[in-house]
Design an enzyme around this catalytic site. Structure first.
Site, short mmCIF file in Angstrom:
data_model
loop_
_atom_site.label_atom_id
_atom_site.label_comp_id
_atom_site.label_asym_id
_atom_site.label_seq_id
_atom_site.Cartn_x
_atom_site.Cartn_y
_atom_site.Cartn_z
N PRO A 260 11.16 -70.10 58.49
CA PRO A 260 10.56 -69.16 57.54
C PRO A 260 9.04 -69.32 57.46
CG PRO A 260 11.49 -71.03 56.38
CD PRO A 260 11.78 -71.25 57.83
N ARG A 298 -3.57 -56.61 56.61
CA ARG A 298 -2.24 -55.99 56.55
C ARG A 298 -2.25 -54.52 56.12
NH1 ARG A 298 1.84 -57.24 54.13
NH2 ARG A 298 3.27 -57.29 55.88
N CYS A 328 -17.42 -51.17 58.29
CA CYS A 328 -17.65 -49.78 58.68
C CYS A 328 -16.47 -49.21 59.46
CB CYS A 328 -18.92 -49.67 59.49
SG CYS A 328 -18.92 -50.81 60.87
N GLU A 329 -15.34 -49.09 58.79
CA GLU A 329 -14.13 -48.48 59.34
C GLU A 329 -13.44 -47.76 58.19
OE1 GLU A 329 -12.60 -49.08 62.49
OE2 GLU A 329 -13.98 -50.62 63.19
N TYR A 357 0.18 -64.28 56.43
CA TYR A 357 -0.47 -63.31 57.34
C TYR A 357 -1.69 -62.67 56.67
CZ TYR A 357 4.05 -64.17 59.41
OH TYR A 357 5.15 -64.81 59.92
#
Ligand code: LLP
Length: 403
Positions: A260, A298, A328-329, A357
């Site tokens: 896990p 994520r 800048c996205e 994550y």
């Protein structure tokens, strides 16, 4: 209640905060579910590879599931014993295989026939025997996000049943390979038990059929994948999970190994950003914060939902807002159309479920240093990773300026 404001004041933002006591609770719950059975919990280091996090699991007796030799080295550094470390992944290099064999880890999880050949050759060169497990791809749809689904033949992971059997026969006949385990991992953030159960049945049948030809395995590795609540998902209870696995293993006396990651760390973690500005583009409202997609990818990568908590004096009316970072996205967002009150400069935005994550998938895009990380344990906070400085970011390039 965690005092996010005090933590942000002391350690600055953007900041990752992990509640180590929560990790302990999760670890114990899983262990308890399998009580009375031979079990190794091998924490999936990729979920959160901070050395202090891995050490926390090491202290509880955890092993480590690693997916690069870097992770194997982290596991050793954090105090996980070699006999509880396993190494998986579809693309191990010769150097990685060599080091894993030299370090005498529990087993290498082999994912193709070609790889089996490399492991055998390298073990031979070293004059050693390599313990191996084979990752079986049971061709079961895990019913999760396609990017984190791994148990279908369409995915690059593992080998089909007949290939696996052939590989076991080959490994068993080799002087340099010792087949000790079998492994499956069909995907991550699993919230349905049925695909896990079906996969375990398939794999257990293969174990029985191998025993019939005198190939006796010792480890039944059920992978990771247990889902968690990001929102209102119904999740699999550890007890039901254990019962399903044990039900498939009737008559088999193998040690269960599970891997896990998210289950142990995701809901221990919070990502803290400060509000820089509110802005309005026509009808659309934005809150710009100092954290960004380079810190927590994520939402941008999977459109993943994370609960957001705003820490502000303003108790006024809530309105839909996109929470975005400075990168800048257009994909640089933590949430879209989230209901929050008007926020002021320096208010805090806390992204929940950020312990798995999160930091590990971070980058230095836009020359942004990665955040600091802080552990909370027994009510006390301590830093477990420093904030990256500009000097850290250019350290490996600077010397080439002169050439
Ligand atoms: N074992 C193997 C072989 C794996 O590939 C993984 C995860 C795990 C165990 C741990 O799975 P977990 O218990 O954490 O679900 N970046 C994605 C998740 C990628 C998972 C990769 N493999 C995300 O942010 O959702």
């Amino acid at each position: 209640m965690i005092d996010f404001k005090a933590l942000a004041n002391e350690y600055k933002t953007p900041l990752y905060v992990y509640d180590f006591d929560y990790m302990t609770t999760q670890y114990e719950a899983l262990k308890e579910a399998f009580r009375g059975r031979k079990l190794i919990i091998a924490y999936a280091v990729k979920a959160n590879s901070n050395l202090s996090v891995v050490k926390h699991f090491a202290k509880m007796g955890s092993g480590a599931d690693c997916v690069s030799i870097g992770e194997v080295r982290r596991a050793f550094l954090a105090g996980i014993p070699s006999y509880k470390i396993i190494f998986s992944g579809v693309g191990k290099t010769d150097d990685e295989i060599r080091e894993a064999i030299e370090k005498d880890i529990l087993y290498i999880n082999v994912e193709s026939e070609a790889e089996l050949g490399r492991v055998e050759l390298i073990a031979k060169e070293l004059g050693k025997v390599s313990r191996i497990s084979i990752r079986v791809n049971p061709n079961i749809d895990p019913q999760t996000h396609p990017y984190i689904s791994t148990g279908l033949h369409d995915n690059k992971f593992g080998v089909d049943l007949s290939t696996a059997k052939r590989m076991y026969i080959k490994a068993n006949a080799s002087e340099h390979l010792d087949p000790v385990g079998i492994h499956f991992h069909i995907g991550s953030q699993l919230t349905e038990l049925k695909p896990i159960y079906e996969s375990a049945e398939i794999v257990a049948d293969l174990v029985r059929s191998l025993a019939g030809i005198k190939i006796e395995l010792k480890f039944f590795d059920i992978g990771g994948g247990l889902g968690i609540k990001y929102d209102n998902e119904t999740t699999i209870k550890p007890y039901d999970y254990a019962q399903a696995i044990l039900g498939c293993m009737k008559g088999l006396d193998l040690t269960i190994l599970c891997e896990p990651g998210r289950f142990l760390t995701a809901n221990s973690g919070y990502f803290l950003s400060k509000v820089l500005y509110e802005k309005q583009n026509g009808e659309k409202r934005f809150v710009v914060v100092d954290g960004a997609m380079n810190d927590l990818l994520r939402p941008a990568l999977y459109k993943a939902y994370h609960k957001i908590e705003a820490i502000t004096e303003n108790q006024g009316e809530k309105r839909a807002v996109d929470i975005v970072g400075p990168v800048c996205e257009s994909g640089d967002f933590f949430a879209k159309d989230y209901e929050l009150p008007e926020l002021a400069h320096n208010d805090l935005v806390v992204v929940h479920s950020a312990g798995a994550y999160g930091f590990g998938m971070g980058s230095n895009y836009n020359t942004r240093g990665r955040s600091a990380e802080v552990a909370l344990e027994n009510g006390k906070a301590r830093m477990i990773r420093k904030r990256e400085s500009f000097d850290d970011l250019i350290a490996l390039e600077k010397e080439f300026l002169e050439s």
